[in-house]
Design an enzyme around this catalytic site. Structure first.
Site, PDB file in Angstrom:
ATOM      1  N   HIS A  64       0.868  -1.199   0.000  1.00  0.00           N
ATOM      2  CA  HIS A  64       0.000   0.000   0.000  1.00  0.00           C
ATOM      3  C   HIS A  64       0.891   1.231   0.000  1.00  0.00           C
ATOM      4  O   HIS A  64       1.319   1.704   1.051  1.00  0.00           O
ATOM      5  CB  HIS A  64      -0.920  -0.040   1.230  1.00  0.00           C
ATOM      6  CG  HIS A  64      -1.944   1.064   1.274  1.00  0.00           C
ATOM      7  ND1 HIS A  64      -3.152   0.930   1.946  1.00  0.00           N
ATOM      8  CD2 HIS A  64      -1.964   2.326   0.754  1.00  0.00           C
ATOM      9  CE1 HIS A  64      -3.843   2.055   1.837  1.00  0.00           C
ATOM     10  NE2 HIS A  64      -3.140   2.924   1.127  1.00  0.00           N
ATOM     11  N   GLU A  84     -11.285   3.433   6.074  1.00  0.00           N
ATOM     12  CA  GLU A  84     -10.245   4.323   6.609  1.00  0.00           C
ATOM     13  C   GLU A  84     -10.978   5.392   7.428  1.00  0.00           C
ATOM     14  O   GLU A  84     -10.789   5.500   8.635  1.00  0.00           O
ATOM     15  CB  GLU A  84      -9.425   4.948   5.468  1.00  0.00           C
ATOM     16  CG  GLU A  84      -8.309   5.879   5.928  1.00  0.00           C
ATOM     17  CD  GLU A  84      -7.567   6.566   4.763  1.00  0.00           C
ATOM     18  OE1 GLU A  84      -8.128   6.630   3.647  1.00  0.00           O
ATOM     19  OE2 GLU A  84      -6.429   7.053   4.985  1.00  0.00           O
ATOM     20  N   ASP A 108       1.831   3.936   2.905  1.00  0.00           N
ATOM     21  CA  ASP A 108       0.784   4.771   2.307  1.00  0.00           C
ATOM     22  C   ASP A 108       1.373   5.949   1.513  1.00  0.00           C
ATOM     23  O   ASP A 108       1.499   5.859   0.295  1.00  0.00           O
ATOM     24  CB  ASP A 108      -0.193   5.254   3.393  1.00  0.00           C
ATOM     25  CG  ASP A 108      -1.595   5.550   2.865  1.00  0.00           C
ATOM     26  OD1 ASP A 108      -1.828   5.364   1.661  1.00  0.00           O
ATOM     27  OD2 ASP A 108      -2.458   5.973   3.663  1.00  0.00           O
ATOM     28  N   ASP A 109       1.687   7.043   2.193  1.00  0.00           N
ATOM     29  CA  ASP A 109       2.268   8.234   1.553  1.00  0.00           C
ATOM     30  C   ASP A 109       3.437   8.697   2.416  1.00  0.00           C
ATOM     31  O   ASP A 109       3.325   9.671   3.162  1.00  0.00           O
ATOM     32  CB  ASP A 109       1.204   9.340   1.470  1.00  0.00           C
ATOM     33  CG  ASP A 109      -0.017   8.905   0.686  1.00  0.00           C
ATOM     34  OD1 ASP A 109       0.025   8.944  -0.551  1.00  0.00           O
ATOM     35  OD2 ASP A 109      -1.007   8.475   1.325  1.00  0.00           O
TER      36      ASP A 109
HETATM   37  N1  HPA Z   1      -6.591   7.491   1.468  1.00  0.00           N
HETATM   38  C1  HPA Z   1      -7.324   7.828   0.405  1.00  0.00           C
HETATM   39  N2  HPA Z   1      -6.783   8.307  -0.709  1.00  0.00           N
HETATM   40  C2  HPA Z   1      -5.466   8.457  -0.764  1.00  0.00           C
HETATM   41  C3  HPA Z   1      -4.666   8.116   0.301  1.00  0.00           C
HETATM   42  C4  HPA Z   1      -5.255   7.599   1.480  1.00  0.00           C
HETATM   43  O1  HPA Z   1      -4.612   7.265   2.499  1.00  0.00           O
HETATM   44  N3  HPA Z   1      -3.391   8.382  -0.083  1.00  0.00           N
HETATM   45  C5  HPA Z   1      -3.429   8.858  -1.349  1.00  0.00           C
HETATM   46  N4  HPA Z   1      -4.699   8.897  -1.761  1.00  0.00           N
HETATM   47 ZN    ZN Z   2      -3.730   4.819   0.650  1.00  0.00          ZN
END
Ligand code: HPA
Ligand code: ZN
Length: 338
Positions: free
Chosen positions: A17, A200, A278-279
């Protein structure tokens, strides 16, 4: 370095992810802005970092879409992806399944093939230089329409050799999975793997829709599934992998403290949970930093860590043979330590 952190560092891992645009470090953002003669709304790197203060997903998304506007040329996407793969090499990440957001680029006039080609060229170089294997997943932006998603899927048709799956990301609440029922069905017919962000910020009902209406092969995040005994039972029974992102959850206030993170409960209930970044540029750490943080906050044992790391291969889209090879190399490493 503690013994358990050394274990985290040394074990081969997979990341499942990771939004490649979310690995854009402020330094590279500045460099690309300059190269493309664009002006950023920040005076310096310190200012960028100060802007990374989020109370919810949308706060982050606004900054994330603005940040990716420096990505214009094929080489920009190559440099972005290569920088991420260098981190993977340093952290002993041996397999990656990365997301990219084609609509985040096509809506700015950067073509689907420019983005994909730069990303793929770096992935190929990462494989030949460091042996890091990969899959590529294109995400649909859920705040846009299903028709837009179909447009994007149609653009992917010329590049199916480079794409392994589709996903669903961006603003979750108000954009339930069912909105994308037809486009996911079409992607499945094309032989693509299916994943979706759900639970989420969105309610357990969104996880249910992702499973029952989109027929996903893997669940991104899934935290709020833990509110439903029925969903937990289904995820356990079907061994659907969850790609959980601890530092992301902390930064976006999905949890208010890592000591309250649901990972221990997920493990205890037999879910196929994995750890991911994630990011990483926006959330304060790459893959190992996520493992270090949850290990410390939740006092996870080496057995927990080994389970999480093995799950990262089990939950991947590698073939059974490839999975076995990675699991075997983990066991070989562990046996040599005894
Ligand atoms: N959630 C939803 N969209 C996203 C995310 C996330 O964590 N990161 C990049 N786009
Ligand atoms: Zn994500």
């Amino acid at each position: 370095m503690s013994k358990i952190n050394t274990l985290i560092e040394k074990l081969p891992k997979a990341e499942l992810h990771l939004h490649i645009e979310g690995s854009l470090e402020p330094e590279l953002m500045f460099k690309l802005a300059k190269r493309n003669q664009l002006k950023l709304p920040y005076a310096n790197i310190e200012e960028i970092k100060q802007a990374y203060n989020f109370t919810k997903l949308q706060d982050f998304l606004d900054i994330y879409y603005a940040g990716m506007s420096v990505l214009i040329e094929e080489q920009d996407f190559y440099d972005l992806t290569m920088a991420y793969l260098e981190k993977c090499q340093q952290q002993n990440v041996r397999h990656v399944e990365i997301f990219f957001d084609p609509q985040g680029h096509t809506e700015r006039g950067v073509s689907f093939s420019t983005a994909l080609s730069g990303i793929n060229r770096a992935l190929k170089d990462g494989l030949s230089q460091w042996g890091i294997s990969y899959k590529t997943i294109m995400c649909f932006l859920r705040h846009l329409s299903e028709e837009d998603a179909f447009d994007t899927l149609n653009q992917a048709k010329a590049h199916l050799d480079l794409i392994d799956g589709v996903g669903l990301d961006s603003s979750e609440v108000g954009n339930p999975p069912a909105k994308f029922k037809n486009v996911f069905a079409e992607a499945k017919k094309m032989g693509l793997k299916l994943v979706a962000h759900a639970g989420e910020e969105g309610p357990p009902a969104y996880v249910e829709e992702a499973l029952s209406i989109l027929n996903i092969d893997r669940l991104d995040h899934g935290n709020r599934a833990m509110e439903s005994a029925k969903l937990i039972e289904r995820l356990r029974k079907e061994q659907i992998a969850l790609t959980v992102c601890p530092l992301s959850n902390l930064k976006l206030c999905v949890v208010d403290d890592l000591t309250k993170h649901p990972i221990p409960s997920m493990l205890k209930q037999g879910l196929l949970v994995t750890v991911n970044s994630d990011d990483p540029s926006y959330f304060g750490g790459y893959l190992n930093d996520n493992y270090f943080a949850i290990q410390q906050a939740l006092n996870l044992t080496s057995k927990d860590i080994i389970t999480l790391i093995k799950n990262s291969f089990v939950g991947s889209f590698l073939s059974d043979d490839e999975k076995q090879k990675h699991l075997q190399s983990i066991d070989t490493f562990l046996n040599e330590q005894e």
